[in-house]
Design an enzyme around this catalytic site. Structure first.
Site, PDB file in Angstrom:
ATOM      1  N   GLY A  42      51.114  39.228  93.570  1.00 38.67           N
ATOM      2  CA  GLY A  42      49.705  39.511  93.841  1.00 38.67           C
ATOM      3  C   GLY A  42      49.496  40.927  94.350  1.00 38.67           C
ATOM      4  O   GLY A  42      50.461  41.634  94.706  1.00 38.67           O
ATOM      5  N   ASN A  43      48.260  41.350  94.355  1.00 39.95           N
ATOM      6  CA  ASN A  43      47.901  42.704  94.806  1.00 39.95           C
ATOM      7  C   ASN A  43      46.387  42.770  94.980  1.00 39.95           C
ATOM      8  O   ASN A  43      45.658  41.974  94.385  1.00 39.95           O
ATOM      9  CB  ASN A  43      48.399  43.792  93.822  1.00 39.95           C
ATOM     10  CG  ASN A  43      48.560  43.262  92.415  1.00 39.95           C
ATOM     11  OD1 ASN A  43      47.566  43.003  91.732  1.00 39.95           O
ATOM     12  ND2 ASN A  43      49.788  43.060  91.983  1.00 39.95           N
TER      13      ASN A  43
ATOM     14  N   SER B 223      51.041  49.260  93.572  1.00 42.02           N
ATOM     15  CA  SER B 223      51.250  48.033  92.798  1.00 42.02           C
ATOM     16  C   SER B 223      51.498  48.360  91.332  1.00 42.02           C
ATOM     17  O   SER B 223      50.845  49.239  90.760  1.00 42.02           O
ATOM     18  CB  SER B 223      50.000  47.149  92.912  1.00 42.02           C
ATOM     19  OG  SER B 223      50.073  46.124  91.942  1.00 42.02           O
ATOM     20  N   SER B 224      52.407  47.607  90.732  1.00 46.26           N
ATOM     21  CA  SER B 224      52.687  47.785  89.299  1.00 46.26           C
ATOM     22  C   SER B 224      51.427  47.523  88.459  1.00 46.26           C
ATOM     23  O   SER B 224      51.344  47.962  87.317  1.00 46.26           O
ATOM     24  CB  SER B 224      53.808  46.837  88.871  1.00 46.26           C
ATOM     25  OG  SER B 224      53.483  45.511  89.235  1.00 46.26           O
ATOM     26  N   GLU B 225      50.458  46.820  89.046  1.00 49.00           N
ATOM     27  CA  GLU B 225      49.231  46.496  88.304  1.00 49.00           C
ATOM     28  C   GLU B 225      48.107  47.496  88.561  1.00 49.00           C
ATOM     29  O   GLU B 225      46.923  47.186  88.338  1.00 49.00           O
ATOM     30  CB  GLU B 225      48.758  45.077  88.651  1.00 49.00           C
ATOM     31  CG  GLU B 225      49.763  43.987  88.406  1.00 49.00           C
ATOM     32  CD  GLU B 225      50.155  43.793  86.943  1.00 49.00           C
ATOM     33  OE1 GLU B 225      49.776  44.631  86.093  1.00 49.00           O
ATOM     34  OE2 GLU B 225      50.859  42.815  86.669  1.00 49.00           O
TER      35      GLU B 225
ATOM     36  N   HIS C 238      44.328  40.013  92.755  1.00 48.43           N
ATOM     37  CA  HIS C 238      45.165  39.321  91.774  1.00 48.43           C
ATOM     38  C   HIS C 238      46.153  38.440  92.523  1.00 48.43           C
ATOM     39  O   HIS C 238      46.758  38.892  93.511  1.00 48.43           O
ATOM     40  CB  HIS C 238      45.910  40.365  90.924  1.00 48.43           C
ATOM     41  CG  HIS C 238      47.055  39.795  90.161  1.00 48.43           C
ATOM     42  ND1 HIS C 238      46.923  38.742  89.282  1.00 48.43           N
ATOM     43  CD2 HIS C 238      48.379  40.116  90.144  1.00 48.43           C
ATOM     44  CE1 HIS C 238      48.101  38.461  88.753  1.00 48.43           C
ATOM     45  NE2 HIS C 238      49.002  39.273  89.273  1.00 48.43           N
TER      46      HIS C 238
ATOM     47  N   HIS D 118      48.899  34.636  92.125  1.00 48.08           N
ATOM     48  CA  HIS D 118      49.586  33.692  91.244  1.00 48.08           C
ATOM     49  C   HIS D 118      49.366  32.268  91.767  1.00 48.08           C
ATOM     50  O   HIS D 118      50.317  31.530  91.983  1.00 48.08           O
ATOM     51  CB  HIS D 118      51.086  34.004  91.202  1.00 48.08           C
ATOM     52  CG  HIS D 118      51.433  35.318  90.576  1.00 48.08           C
ATOM     53  ND1 HIS D 118      52.736  35.725  90.366  1.00 48.08           N
ATOM     54  CD2 HIS D 118      50.658  36.332  90.100  1.00 48.08           C
ATOM     55  CE1 HIS D 118      52.744  36.922  89.786  1.00 48.08           C
ATOM     56  NE2 HIS D 118      51.497  37.324  89.619  1.00 48.08           N
TER      57      HIS D 118
ATOM     58  N   TYR E 265      29.999  22.129  87.594  1.00 49.91           N
ATOM     59  CA  TYR E 265      29.000  23.205  87.680  1.00 49.91           C
ATOM     60  C   TYR E 265      29.523  24.446  88.404  1.00 49.91           C
ATOM     61  O   TYR E 265      29.057  25.561  88.176  1.00 49.91           O
ATOM     62  CB  TYR E 265      27.709  22.683  88.325  1.00 49.91           C
ATOM     63  CG  TYR E 265      27.721  22.649  89.834  1.00 49.91           C
ATOM     64  CD1 TYR E 265      28.292  21.587  90.524  1.00 49.91           C
ATOM     65  CD2 TYR E 265      27.193  23.699  90.568  1.00 49.91           C
ATOM     66  CE1 TYR E 265      28.327  21.564  91.906  1.00 49.91           C
ATOM     67  CE2 TYR E 265      27.217  23.685  91.950  1.00 49.91           C
ATOM     68  CZ  TYR E 265      27.788  22.624  92.622  1.00 49.91           C
ATOM     69  OH  TYR E 265      27.824  22.619  93.989  1.00 49.91           O
TER      70      TYR E 265
ATOM     71  N   HIS F 193      50.661  34.152  83.553  1.00 52.55           N
ATOM     72  CA  HIS F 193      50.813  35.100  84.653  1.00 52.55           C
ATOM     73  C   HIS F 193      50.095  34.649  85.939  1.00 52.55           C
ATOM     74  O   HIS F 193      50.749  34.369  86.938  1.00 52.55           O
ATOM     75  CB  HIS F 193      50.294  36.474  84.169  1.00 52.55           C
ATOM     76  CG  HIS F 193      50.524  37.587  85.122  1.00 52.55           C
ATOM     77  ND1 HIS F 193      50.678  38.900  84.722  1.00 52.55           N
ATOM     78  CD2 HIS F 193      50.582  37.626  86.471  1.00 52.55           C
ATOM     79  CE1 HIS F 193      50.854  39.667  85.772  1.00 52.55           C
ATOM     80  NE2 HIS F 193      50.801  38.920  86.866  1.00 52.55           N
TER      81      HIS F 193
ATOM     82  N   TYR G 137      24.459  31.803  96.043  1.00 52.15           N
ATOM     83  CA  TYR G 137      25.571  30.856  95.992  1.00 52.15           C
ATOM     84  C   TYR G 137      26.758  31.550  95.335  1.00 52.15           C
ATOM     85  O   TYR G 137      27.001  31.424  94.148  1.00 52.15           O
ATOM     86  CB  TYR G 137      25.095  29.675  95.162  1.00 52.15           C
ATOM     87  CG  TYR G 137      25.769  28.354  95.390  1.00 52.15           C
ATOM     88  CD1 TYR G 137      25.400  27.536  96.440  1.00 52.15           C
ATOM     89  CD2 TYR G 137      26.751  27.893  94.513  1.00 52.15           C
ATOM     90  CE1 TYR G 137      25.991  26.302  96.613  1.00 52.15           C
ATOM     91  CE2 TYR G 137      27.345  26.660  94.680  1.00 52.15           C
ATOM     92  CZ  TYR G 137      26.950  25.865  95.728  1.00 52.15           C
ATOM     93  OH  TYR G 137      27.534  24.633  95.878  1.00 52.15           O
TER      94      TYR G 137
HETATM   95  P1  13P Z   1      53.354  44.357  92.653  1.00 53.86           P
HETATM   96  O1  13P Z   1      54.244  43.962  93.839  1.00 53.86           O
HETATM   97  O2  13P Z   1      53.884  45.585  91.954  1.00 53.86           O
HETATM   98  O3  13P Z   1      51.922  44.488  93.096  1.00 53.86           O
HETATM   99  O4  13P Z   1      53.446  43.227  91.560  1.00 53.86           O
HETATM  100  C1  13P Z   1      53.148  41.887  91.841  1.00 53.86           C
HETATM  101  C2  13P Z   1      52.524  41.186  90.690  1.00 53.86           C
HETATM  102  O5  13P Z   1      51.923  40.140  90.908  1.00 53.86           O
HETATM  103  C3  13P Z   1      52.602  41.748  89.324  1.00 53.86           C
HETATM  104  O6  13P Z   1      51.668  41.144  88.498  1.00 53.86           O
END
Ligand code: 13P
Length: 227
Positions: free
Chosen positions: A28-29, A70-72, A91, A93, A112, A154, A209
């Site tokens: 995540g990031n 972050s890689s993303e 982001h 998981h 809904y 992912h 909402y």
């Molecule tokens: P990073 O640690 O580089 O943010 O990557 C985590 C990740 O969830 C890649 O999709």
């Protein structure tokens, strides 16, 4: 708010994301728009060890200051550049949303609350290798007109106007995914039609909402749902 306070809030939101069961370990990031570009979590660093100095400042050109971002960073940059309606990209998981994403199953309007993501479905982006421009392109397509999407094989992305908003939405997406998986055990559930979902989304907007604060002069509800 000072720069250090915002950096601290990003780390706190990452820790809450993991504590809520929305994410595991360093997956995540999160990014937040700032005047110079955006602040983004560094790559592969445990959230509970992060300090404000570890959060990376990136410019929209891709230039960064500090640790390895972050890689993303590409999808964070591209979403913030193309979506002036949001200031936060989250982001994660989360397990049930990712289980659906592993089957490339979008979440239809079986409930809904799917409307909190802004449309009649929560789409699932095509698979692409993590960290690539192809993944960013796929995410942007799936997010068109939406505040959330699944990422094939992912995870999920949730957008917000604030850190609390994006975290709230990520939890809603995860809950909807869990409900959908449960409903599927009895067969494909019926879906609300587009006219009813338009009605739901209109009602959600009127009542704040999951959307922005009430328009001036309105007295419906003082606080948006994520507060
Ligand atoms: P990073 O640690 O580089 O943010 O990557 C985590 C990740 O969830 C890649 O999709």
């Amino acid at each position: 708010m000072t720069d250090t306070t915002l950096r601290r809030q990003i780390i706190d939101t990452c820790c809450r994301m993991n504590d809520l069961g929305l994410n595991q370990g360093t997956a995540g990031n999160i990014s937040v728009r700032v005047a110079e570009g955006f602040l983004i979590t560094p790559s592969s660093l445990a959230y509970d060890c992060m300090t404000p100095d570890d959060i990376v400042l990136m410019e929209f050109s891709g230039t960064y200051h500090g640790r390895r971002p972050s890689s993303e960073w590409r999808f964070h940059r591209d979403i913030l550049a193309q979506r002036p309606d949001v200031d936060v990209v989250l982001h994660c998981h989360s397990v049930h949303a990712t289980a659906l994403a592993c089957q490339h199953r979008p979440i239809p309007a079986f409930h809904y609350m799917v409307g909190v993501a802004g449309g009649t479905t929560i789409r699932c982006a095509d698979y692409a290798t993590f960290g690539t421009q192809a993944l960013s392109d796929a995410a942007l397509t799936a997010l068109d007109g939406r505040l959330a999407c699944l990422l094939g094989q992912h995870g999920q992305i949730s957008l917000g106007t604030t850190l609390d908003h994006a975290l709230w939405l990520a939890k809603e997406v995860e809950t909807l995914a869990q409900l959908y998986l449960l409903a599927l055990t009895l067969g494909e559930p019926p879906v609300l039609d587009d006219a009813e979902m338009a009605c739901v989304i209109g009602q959600m907007k009127r009542m704040s909402y999951g959307y922005g604060p009430e328009p001036e002069g309105s007295v419906d509800i003082a606080r948006p749902a994520w507060q």
